[in-house]
Design a protein around this motif. Structure first.
Motif, mmCIF file in Angstrom:
data_model
loop_
_atom_site.group_PDB
_atom_site.id
_atom_site.type_symbol
_atom_site.label_atom_id
_atom_site.label_comp_id
_atom_site.label_asym_id
_atom_site.label_seq_id
_atom_site.Cartn_x
_atom_site.Cartn_y
_atom_site.Cartn_z
ATOM 1 N N ARG A 64 -29.551 -15.084 8.105
ATOM 2 C CA ARG A 64 -28.290 -15.030 8.844
ATOM 3 C C ARG A 64 -28.187 -16.184 9.843
ATOM 4 O O ARG A 64 -27.150 -16.867 9.931
ATOM 5 C CB ARG A 64 -28.183 -13.694 9.594
ATOM 6 N N ALA A 65 -29.280 -16.433 10.570
ATOM 7 C CA ALA A 65 -29.287 -17.509 11.566
ATOM 8 C C ALA A 65 -29.080 -18.869 10.905
ATOM 9 O O ALA A 65 -28.356 -19.728 11.427
ATOM 10 C CB ALA A 65 -30.601 -17.484 12.351
ATOM 11 N N GLN A 66 -29.721 -19.067 9.746
ATOM 12 C CA GLN A 66 -29.537 -20.326 9.019
ATOM 13 C C GLN A 66 -28.076 -20.508 8.601
ATOM 14 O O GLN A 66 -27.513 -21.604 8.703
ATOM 15 C CB GLN A 66 -30.416 -20.344 7.773
ATOM 16 N N ALA A 67 -27.459 -19.416 8.122
ATOM 17 C CA ALA A 67 -26.069 -19.496 7.668
ATOM 18 C C ALA A 67 -25.130 -19.802 8.840
ATOM 19 O O ALA A 67 -24.194 -20.597 8.715
ATOM 20 C CB ALA A 67 -25.676 -18.182 6.996
ATOM 21 N N VAL A 68 -25.381 -19.151 9.978
ATOM 22 C CA VAL A 68 -24.552 -19.401 11.162
ATOM 23 C C VAL A 68 -24.704 -20.844 11.619
ATOM 24 O O VAL A 68 -23.717 -21.520 11.960
ATOM 25 C CB VAL A 68 -24.932 -18.425 12.302
ATOM 26 N N ARG A 69 -25.949 -21.310 11.652
ATOM 27 C CA ARG A 69 -26.194 -22.699 12.061
ATOM 28 C C ARG A 69 -25.506 -23.660 11.102
ATOM 29 O O ARG A 69 -24.928 -24.671 11.508
ATOM 30 C CB ARG A 69 -27.693 -22.982 12.087
ATOM 31 N N ARG A 70 -25.566 -23.358 9.811
ATOM 32 C CA ARG A 70 -24.921 -24.227 8.821
ATOM 33 C C ARG A 70 -23.410 -24.255 9.022
ATOM 34 O O ARG A 70 -22.772 -25.308 8.921
ATOM 35 C CB ARG A 70 -25.263 -23.739 7.408
ATOM 36 N N GLY A 71 -22.841 -23.086 9.323
ATOM 37 C CA GLY A 71 -21.401 -23.023 9.572
ATOM 38 C C GLY A 71 -21.002 -23.854 10.789
ATOM 39 O O GLY A 71 -20.000 -24.583 10.762
ATOM 40 N N LYS A 72 -21.803 -23.763 11.844
ATOM 41 C CA LYS A 72 -21.533 -24.573 13.041
ATOM 42 C C LYS A 72 -21.632 -26.060 12.719
ATOM 43 O O LYS A 72 -20.813 -26.869 13.167
ATOM 44 C CB LYS A 72 -22.552 -24.223 14.141
ATOM 45 N N GLY A 73 -22.643 -26.394 11.912
ATOM 46 C CA GLY A 73 -22.823 -27.791 11.540
ATOM 47 C C GLY A 73 -21.653 -28.316 10.722
ATOM 48 O O GLY A 73 -21.228 -29.459 10.893
ATOM 49 N N ASN A 74 -21.127 -27.464 9.826
ATOM 50 C CA ASN A 74 -19.970 -27.875 9.024
ATOM 51 C C ASN A 74 -18.746 -28.138 9.901
ATOM 52 O O ASN A 74 -18.021 -29.117 9.713
ATOM 53 C CB ASN A 74 -19.638 -26.796 7.986
ATOM 54 N N ARG A 75 -18.515 -27.243 10.889
ATOM 55 C CA ARG A 75 -17.361 -27.426 11.795
ATOM 56 C C ARG A 75 -17.525 -28.695 12.625
ATOM 57 O O ARG A 75 -16.575 -29.471 12.793
ATOM 58 C CB ARG A 75 -17.217 -26.201 12.710
#
Length: 548
Positions: A64-75
């Motif tokens: 979950r943390a990896q996915a959230v971090r990835r989403g932030k990185g995409n934005r």
């Protein structure tokens, strides 16, 4: 490694149920985990994985943390063009193996700027950056080399700056090692056997029986460079210098890419190289580069099948056994099993591991039989390979070793005879008034035929066309040297053509003719029947001199 296996299995389960942990109800508005829903999910998956709920819960939170971090990185990348790169650092620089290291950077900067930041932030020096098995060029921008947002970049240390000064002196800088390797094998690859055989070594590419292979010059050059880098990389692997070894192996891979697919499908060197690269990945604990590792093992397996046949029938026909090659399949299946485990495919990992165990049982030689063979005067290596080739039969192993020794002696004898015949042929041509260098070159271009070499040497225009390209004869450097001496360009170029690109001879020719070449000099010499032997005379000459 177990954590990767668990996470891979959970990702498959989440994908099947179309559960997105980065969205509600598993993640709240502040990007924090929703404890109750995450716990319920962990308790539901725990029995399926045979693990405790807390273990599954920890793995789910990591995903979950990896996915959230990835989403932030995409934005962030969409809004500011700042990308997030995952750095795979050397093991001794990783304080917490479970914690990943990231670097934020724009992609329109050079790789050197990223190297400088890594040096500053992580205390490393003399780095190489590897992306998908390719070394990044420090002078080019990241986006020009395929680096994208969320790319995984491997950081290899080329020398240890924390070693004491004496060790630093003893240990050569890796980039210098690569340059030395390239320069040495570049020289060897460009020697085509046309120099004086008494003073100039040259290389031949041979098959598994030692028979020379006819390969186009450019592919031969690339293949020699590739094999040189590969051999240097393997020697570094034996010393467990995996960072350094990987850099050399990737250089070998780059050279192999210049060879045609037909050549790569006929020799197993390319497949062995792929195994060695993935072996370095696992030794450096960099198997998170799964995509590159998987594709390399697939290429290796395909290449082995082309070289050896589906059931190794081609190998058995050529060599009569497959002892050495079975070791390669053992390594291949071991690495495939490891990757399958990391991907969460336990059944495939077990199936491949059973193959490894079966092969290991067959390949592990009996110590008593080894001792008996060594008592007969064979080396430990010969005894081991002999037992593998004979399936453990002591008598057959002794015969195999003896046969291999005889084959090597025969090969050396054939090579000595070939060199002796070549030297004799060159001597014959020099006795006719030609220089050893020209005679050696003519003989090379005539494939060892003395008669053809003699005809080539007689025809000066053919000599120029055969030995030296026009670009080399009229290279800008040579023309400029004559221009600096005050000669006109047309006369300088004509003199270089007449002398085969020899600047000193061209200078003397121009001086003798006051800088202007007469039409008589510029016109090609005619070849009359009286100045060259007939075919019958050439044939007689060959017979009397014992030519090739």
């Amino acid at each position: 490694m177990a954590e990767q296996n668990t996470e891979a299995k959970l990702k498959n389960l989440l994908k099947q149920e179309k559960i997105q942990l980065w969205n509600p109800p598993y993640t709240d508005d502040h990007n924090q985990p929703a404890t109750q829903h995450m716990q319920e999910l962990a308790e539901r998956y725990a029995p399926q994985l045979g693990l405790s709920a807390p273990e599954v819960g920890g793995a789910l939170e990591s995903i979950r943390a990896q996915a959230v971090r990835r989403g932030k990185g995409n934005r962030k990348f969409r809004e500011t063009s700042v990308a997030t790169l995952e750095l795979l650092l050397p093991r001794d620089k990783v304080k917490d193996p479970k914690k990943k290291n990231f670097l934020e950077t724009r992609l329109d900067v050079t790789a050197q700027q990223v190297v400088d930041r890594i040096v500053e932030e992580f205390g490393l020096k003399h780095l190489k950056l590897i992306l998908n098995g390719r070394t990044l060029n420090v002078d080019q921008h990241l986006d020009q080399q395929g680096v994208k947002n969320h790319s995984k970049v491997m950081v290899l240390r080329v020398s240890d700056a924390e070693q004491v000064s004496k060790e630093e002196e003893d240990k050569k800088n890796q980039s210098e090692s690569i340059q030395r390797t390239q320069k040495g094998f570049q020289i060897l690859s460009e020697r085509d056997g046309s120099e004086d055989p008494e003073s100039t070594p040259f290389l031949e590419i041979a098959d598994q029986k030692g028979n020379p292979l006819k390969i186009p010059h450019l592919e031969k050059k690339a293949l020699i460079l590739a094999m040189g880098f590969h051999e240097k990389g393997r020697s570094l692997m034996k010393r467990k210098q995996y960072d350094n070894a990987l850099c050399h192996l990737l250089q070998a891979d780059q050279q192999f890419s210049k060879c045609g697919s037909a050549l790569l499908g006929s020799v197993d060197n390319y497949a062995v190289l792929q195994l060695d690269i993935v072996w370095c990945y696992q030794a450096l604990e960099a198997l998170s580069c799964l995509e590159d590792g998987r594709s390399r093992l697939q290429r290796a397996e395909e290449c082995f099948l082309k070289c050896y046949g589906e059931q190794q029938q081609r190998l058995l026909m050529i060599k009569g056994n497959m002892g050495r090659e079975e070791v390669l399949f053992l390594r291949l299946h071991l690495l495939q099993s490891l990757l399958s485990y990391l991907e969460g495919d336990d059944s495939q990992a077990r199936r491949l591991l059973s193959k490894v165990e079966s092969l290991y049982g067959r390949l592990c030689p009996d110590s008593e039989k080894m001792a008996q063979l060594m008592d007969l005067g064979f080396t430990e290596r010969e005894a081991r390979l002999g037992l593998r080739a004979s399936g453990g039969d002591l008598h057959e192993a002794a015969i195999h070793i003896t046969t291999r020794r005889q084959e090597r002696q025969d090969l050396m004898q054939r090579e000595r005879q070939k060199r002796r015949r070549r030297t004799e042929s060159i001597t014959t041509l020099t006795e006719l008034g030609f220089s050893r260098r020209d005679a050696a070159r003519a003989l090379h271009h005539a494939d060892g035929d003395v008669d053809k070499a003699y005809c080539i040497l007689l025809d000066s225009s053919q000599v120029a066309q055969t030995f030296t390209s026009l670009e080399d004869v009229l290279s800008p450097e040579k023309v400029d040297q004559l221009l600096y001496l005050g000669f006109e360009r047309d006369s300088a170029e004509a003199a270089l053509r007449l002398t085969g690109g020899d600047v000193q001879s061209a200078t003397q020719l121009l001086l003798d003719n006051q800088g202007v070449l007469s039409p008589d000099l510029l016109s090609p010499p005619s070849t009359s029947s009286s100045s060259s032997p007939s075919s019958e005379e050439a044939s007689t000459s060959s017979t009397s001199t014992g030519g090739v």
